[in-house]
Write an enzyme that holds these catalytic residues in place. Structure first.
Site, short mmCIF file in Angstrom:
data_model
loop_
_atom_site.label_atom_id
_atom_site.label_comp_id
_atom_site.label_asym_id
_atom_site.label_seq_id
_atom_site.Cartn_x
_atom_site.Cartn_y
_atom_site.Cartn_z
CB ILE A 131 -26.82 8.35 -24.41
CG1 ILE A 131 -26.32 7.33 -25.44
CG2 ILE A 131 -26.30 9.74 -24.73
CD1 ILE A 131 -26.82 7.59 -26.84
CB ALA A 184 -0.58 4.07 -6.50
CE1 TYR A 196 -9.13 10.13 -9.16
CE2 TYR A 196 -10.33 11.50 -10.72
CZ TYR A 196 -9.27 10.70 -10.42
OH TYR A 196 -8.31 10.45 -11.38
CG ASP A 232 -1.83 1.13 1.36
OD1 ASP A 232 -1.69 2.11 0.62
OD2 ASP A 232 -2.73 1.06 2.22
CE LYS A 249 -4.59 11.59 -9.49
NZ LYS A 249 -3.41 10.67 -9.32
#
Length: 336
Positions: free
Chosen positions: A208, A81, A148, A60, A152
């Site tokens: 869609i 990662a 997320y 990890d 990042k």
């Protein structure tokens, strides 16, 4: 730049990571891959495992003591990662912070201790949120819409800070809508290619979002791997943030046309841009990189690998509605 390097790839068993491992081995480098195999992705490294220049470490990245020894003697670090996808990041923000922020700090510290020569970070175009301008340049405002994207970008800020304070030579690459073989085939509702290919394989309508006129800068994974390697090779270029995109933007309707099949429509989601489109002028200028795979050829390659999605979840409008409920509940502009 010439010569063999010792390279370390975090997330090396993942989608982009495994393609990068294969590319580095093809270039005759010595490669170490670190991955926690959380999604059972060992098969992505099946060919690499047979190469005597390849070493695999199951660990990890947020566990410094577990990963630190693997960095000894390493020239290049490629930090890929991360936990991905929007919905689970909304549901489990702490997990995403640990993997994407704490994990990045641990990898940076291991790289600093080993005095690596290059640190390449896999950033995300999701940091731009809903941009004011397309094509979107690296100077655009950072507007993460969900955890997320935020984590990042926080990882990218750490990379910049380690470059500033500790002199760690880095390049951060902001990827736009990467697709290709080995993209995740199980788990949480996610990227459009995997959803569509599993639906097509089982003869179900392609779902869609909205009216399908929204466009995405779909970038083929081999082009992305080539950009990553180029960033490491160009040791005269450092401490830069660069977009990695296809050079175009393509509608979901065009994707459906190329894939073929019945279609159905589901509601547009909050927090999603109508267009993602990378301004790639800077990476072309400073690295001399440009994409090689057209969208049409990339889709053909995906169709050639459609059997990879044999066991992938087959999403329906009803199951998508349930899976994305947290998305609508938390990102809706109507919240008071």
């Amino acid at each position: 730049m010439s010569g063999v390097r010792k390279a370390l790839v975090t997330g090396g068993a993942g989608f982009i990571g495994s393609h990068l491992v294969d590319r580095l081995l093809a270039d005759s480098h010595e490669v170490i891959a670190i991955d926690n195999l959380a999604n059972g992705r060992r098969q992505n490294l099946s060919s690499a495992m047979e190469n005597p220049r390849f070493t695999f470490v199951e660990a990890d990245v947020a566990d410094f003591d577990a990963v630190r020894p693997a960095f000894d003697g390493v020239d290049w670090v490629f930090h890929l990662a991360a936990l991905a996808d929007i919905v689970p990041s909304i549901e489990r923000p702490t997990d995403y912070f640990r993997a994407n922020v704490v994990g990045t700090e641990c990898v940076l510290e291991a790289a600093r201790a080993a005095q690596v020569k290059r640190f390449i970070y896999a950033a995300s175009s999701s940091c731009y949120g809903i941009p004011d301008r397309t094509p979107t340049p690296e100077t655009a405002e950072i507007r993460p819409e969900y955890p997320y994207a935020l984590t990042k970008n926080l990882g990218e800020q750490l990379v910049q800070h380690w470059g500033k304070v500790y002199g760690l030579p880095y390049i951060s690459l902001r990827f736009f809508n990467v697709y290709g073989p080995r993209a995740r085939t199980s788990g949480t509702y996610g990227a459009v290619f995997g959803v569509f290919l599993a639906q097509k394989l089982k003869g179900r309508p392609l779902t869609i979002v909205g009216d399908g006129t929204q466009t995405r800068d779909f970038t083929y994974v081999a082009d992305v791997a080539a950009a990553i390697v180029r960033a490491a090779e160009r040791e005269d270029v450092r401490d830069r943030i660069l977009n990695v995109g296809s050079g175009g933007t393509y509608s979901v309707n065009r994707l459906v046309e190329l894939l073929g099949g019945e279609k159905t429509y589901i509601p547009k989601r909050p927090g999603e841009p109508d267009c993602t489109f990378a301004d790639t002028a800077l990476i072309r200028e400073v690295l001399g990189w440009e994409p090689q795979i057209s969208f049409e050829d990339g889709v053909k390659k995906m169709l050639n690998h459609i059997r990879d999605w044999e066991s992938a979840p087959v999403w329906t409008p009803e199951t998508i509605q349930e899976a994305t409920k947290v998305w609508f509940d938390n990102l809706s502009a109507k919240k008071s």
